[in-house]
Design a protein around this motif. Structure first.
Motif, PDB file in Angstrom:
ATOM      1  N   SER A 153       0.829  -1.200   0.000  1.00 41.75           N
ATOM      2  CA  SER A 153       0.000   0.000   0.000  1.00 41.75           C
ATOM      3  C   SER A 153       0.864   1.251   0.000  1.00 41.75           C
ATOM      4  N   THR A 154       1.975   1.217   0.717  1.00 40.97           N
ATOM      5  CA  THR A 154       2.809   2.399   0.918  1.00 40.97           C
ATOM      6  C   THR A 154       3.798   2.631  -0.220  1.00 40.97           C
ATOM      7  N   TYR A 155       4.410   1.540  -0.722  1.00 38.36           N
ATOM      8  CA  TYR A 155       5.480   1.691  -1.716  1.00 38.36           C
ATOM      9  C   TYR A 155       5.105   1.134  -3.091  1.00 38.36           C
ATOM     10  N   LEU A 536       1.949   6.984  -3.217  1.00 41.24           N
ATOM     11  CA  LEU A 536       3.039   6.064  -2.908  1.00 41.24           C
ATOM     12  C   LEU A 536       4.203   6.844  -2.337  1.00 41.24           C
ATOM     13  N   TRP A 537       4.823   6.294  -1.307  1.00 43.45           N
ATOM     14  CA  TRP A 537       6.019   6.909  -0.745  1.00 43.45           C
ATOM     15  C   TRP A 537       7.224   6.554  -1.603  1.00 43.45           C
ATOM     16  N   PRO A 538       8.326   7.288  -1.444  1.00 43.70           N
ATOM     17  CA  PRO A 538       9.539   6.927  -2.173  1.00 43.70           C
ATOM     18  C   PRO A 538      10.163   5.649  -1.629  1.00 43.70           C
ATOM     19  N   ILE A 539      10.829   4.933  -2.497  1.00 41.99           N
ATOM     20  CA  ILE A 539      11.647   3.798  -2.055  1.00 41.99           C
ATOM     21  C   ILE A 539      12.846   4.357  -1.292  1.00 41.99           C
ATOM     22  N   GLN A 554      13.089   4.050  -8.682  1.00 37.03           N
ATOM     23  CA  GLN A 554      12.418   4.876  -7.688  1.00 37.03           C
ATOM     24  C   GLN A 554      10.967   5.103  -8.135  1.00 37.03           C
ATOM     25  N   ASN A 555      10.084   5.327  -7.176  1.00 36.47           N
ATOM     26  CA  ASN A 555       8.710   5.674  -7.512  1.00 36.47           C
ATOM     27  C   ASN A 555       8.658   7.047  -8.184  1.00 36.47           C
ATOM     28  N   PRO A 556       7.719   7.269  -9.080  1.00 40.74           N
ATOM     29  CA  PRO A 556       7.632   8.546  -9.788  1.00 40.74           C
ATOM     30  C   PRO A 556       7.435   9.717  -8.827  1.00 40.74           C
ATOM     31  N   GLY A 557       8.079  10.839  -9.159  1.00 38.23           N
ATOM     32  CA  GLY A 557       7.898  12.071  -8.409  1.00 38.23           C
ATOM     33  C   GLY A 557       8.962  12.340  -7.379  1.00 38.23           C
TER      34      GLY A 557
END
Length: 558
Positions: A153-155, A536-539, A554-557
């Motif tokens: 859910s978070t990442y 989503l939080w960053p990795i 890495q997650n977008p943004g």
């Protein structure tokens, strides 16, 4: 990946050691080979879950139940950069980003180690043979799925680990969310089959089939399979003796602090969480302060206002005398303890959702204390609420911190423990609590099934489940035509504030960005400065840097 390779104490990073036969020290190879060893291993996991559950910076309820959502921000200092006051301040190296990742994978690897060893153990060494062995595996698999519940859910996509990580590894890959959900379904199904039925668990706080069915239903909702979610959740409703508590019960009847209470009040009274008559408790995190090796919940104060920081009254008298200890006033109320306002509810929590809530007992003074009063007879403001006389100070008051830190309603019975502070009496108990904490109540299952019914376009059935919860609170029933996901989110806030992990709920329902932006009213960071990609939080950057053998985007943004 550092956390996966290094964080779990009962694995080793040295293959040569693993090849040796340990004789005089404990390892997974010789510790988890029979029922006594399995019991030690599963107790260690319960201990770590409780530790993380009550932490500040991990995935526990003590902070992330409300922060960064539509439900809360840091009232003590709304500009504080450590917590989720502003999503613009969240980076791949933020403490809570790293700690949440580490906590989740720590529990997953502990579960994998235990599953691996118990599966290899001889069933004859367990009291109930193969079924007894499977019960321990079921507990470990539940915790593996439950940890992935928060991580995915978070990442989003994260490594799916079903075997112990026993040596350094630098080529992890992010597995798809669908693949992770598939494993969670398998784990929860195994747990629902092999865990004991409610009432047959070995000790209070141990898992049973009910929570496994509940989280299986939630996983199906995440997979956009509401029909399967209803099937799973209906097992909870129909197959066991779970019921909402509607009559007064428990250990403190006749000792209500703020007038007459109700069953909701009794749910959160110290000593009532594990009672056999409490048919609403499905999974309770044990605090156990009075046994060797036990502890207390030392962080409950974060949900209380810092009323004692008000200073002198406008007529220059001490505003709060508080309780008496060793012949002197403590300055802290025995009903409110010593709050720190680190989790101030939004106005949505204290006011907006109660606009048409006439008669709803969850909003009565014995469940939500609306005012803090001057208790000094020497002041003309004696017995008058702070929020009424704060304006008498003159042009310098009220200021921002008056309403974010000092003066706001206290949902005291759920988080605090009035007149039950056996330690640190000079500090009004210092915000500690000695009562156990609900990880899951039957009310949550009913509201989750209502959500599934909405997804199936059956608002009539959704309203029926919602109205069971509302009827207990003596609230007016909702009409099927008024049932929407937003209505259910409002009802969850009324019923489950501070219990559910709100960010998980908002992401699941697709309402994260909309509702955080609308309701998070931090005066310095309106809407928590949220952007759609913040769902989503960053990795954690350390995981990307150490994973040199494979691409780990890495997650977008971020």
């Amino acid at each position: 990946m550092a956390v996966l390779a290094l964080s779990v104490s009962f694995t080793s990073c040295n293959q040569n050691i693993l090849d040796e036969e340990p004789l005089d020290f404990l390892t997974p190879e010789n510790a988890y080979v029979d029922e006594a060893g399995a019991e030690e291993g599963i107790n260690a996991i319960y201990g770590r879950v409780a530790f993380h559950y009550f932490s500040y910076s991990d995935f526990g309820v003590m902070m992330w139940a409300t922060m960064g959502s539509d439900e809360g921000y840091t009232g003590e200092d709304p500009s504080f950069t450590v917590y989720l006051n502003s999503y613009k301040l969240m980076t791949p190296t933020s403490r809570w980003v790293v700690d949440t990742w580490n906590a989740g994978f720590e529990i997953i690897n502990m579960a994998n180690v235990l599953i691996d060893r118990i599966e290899k153990a001889d069933s004859s060494l367990f009291k109930n043979g193969a079924e007894g062995k499977n019960e321990y595996i079921a507990e470990a698999r539940f915790f593996r799925a439950w940890s992935y519940r928060y991580l995915v859910s978070t990442y989003g996509a994260v490594p799916l680990l079903t075997q112990p990580v026993q040596e350094a590894k630098v080529d992890f890959r992010r597995d798809s969310v669908d693949k992770i959900y598939g494993q969670m379904v398998e784990d929860y199904q195994f747990a629902a089959t092999h865990l004991p039925k409610p009432g047959q668990e070995a000790a209070p706080g141990r898992l049973t089939q009910g929570p496994a069915w509940h989280y299986l239903g939630e996983t199906y909702l995440e997979m956009h399979k509401p029909d399967l979610a209803v099937q799973a959740l209906s097992h909870v409703v129909d197959d066991y003796n779970y019921h909402l508590m509607t009559n007064r019960f428990g250990t403190k009847l006749g000792h209500d602090i703020f007038g007459d209470g109700d069953a909701y009040y009794d749910l959160f009274t110290n000593g009532n969480q594990n009672l056999q008559e409490n048919t609403e408790a499905m999974w309770v995190i044990q605090v156990e302060p009075f046994i060797e090796g036990g502890g207390m919940l030392s962080t409950a104060y974060i949900f209380g206002p810092r009323y004692f920081d008000i200073g002198p009254t406008p007529d220059n008298q001490k505003a709060i005398l508080g309780g008496m200890y060793n012949g002197a006033y403590t300055g802290y109320s025995d009903t409110l303890s010593r709050g720190t306002a680190e989790c101030r509810g939004t106005n949505y929590i204290y006011y907006d959702i109660w606009g048409n809530a006439k008669g709803d007992t969850r909003h009565e003074n014995y469940n939500m204390l609306k005012h803090v009063y001057c208790d000094n007879p020497a002041s003309k403001y004696y017995k008058k609420p702070m929020d009424e006389w704060i304006h008498d100070y003159g042009p310098s008051r009220p200021n921002m911190l008056d309403t974010t830190k000092i003066i706001w309603p206290a949902i005291h019975t759920k988080f605090l423990d009035p007149f039950n502070y056996p330690t640190l009496p000079s500090l009004g108990g210092a915000g500690r609590t000695f009562k156990d904490w609900y990880a899951l109540r039957f009310a949550s299952t009913l509201l989750l099934r209502a959500e599934a019914y909405v997804d199936m376009n059956r608002p009539d059935l959704a309203a029926a489940d919602i109205n069971k919860v509302r009827a207990r609170a003596h609230a007016a029933p909702v009409n099927p035509g008024d049932v929407t996901i937003d209505y259910i989110l409002d009802e969850r806030a009324r019923e489950l504030y501070g219990e559910e992990w709100r960010l998980v709920t908002l992401r699941r329902t697709g309402k994260f960005y909309e509702r955080v932006k609308k309701y998070n009213d931090n005066p310095l960071f309106p809407g928590a400065e949220v952007q759609p990609f913040n769902m989503l939080w960053p990795i954690p950057q350390q995981e990307i840097d150490l994973n040199s053998g494979a691409d780990f985007p890495q997650n977008p943004g971020y």
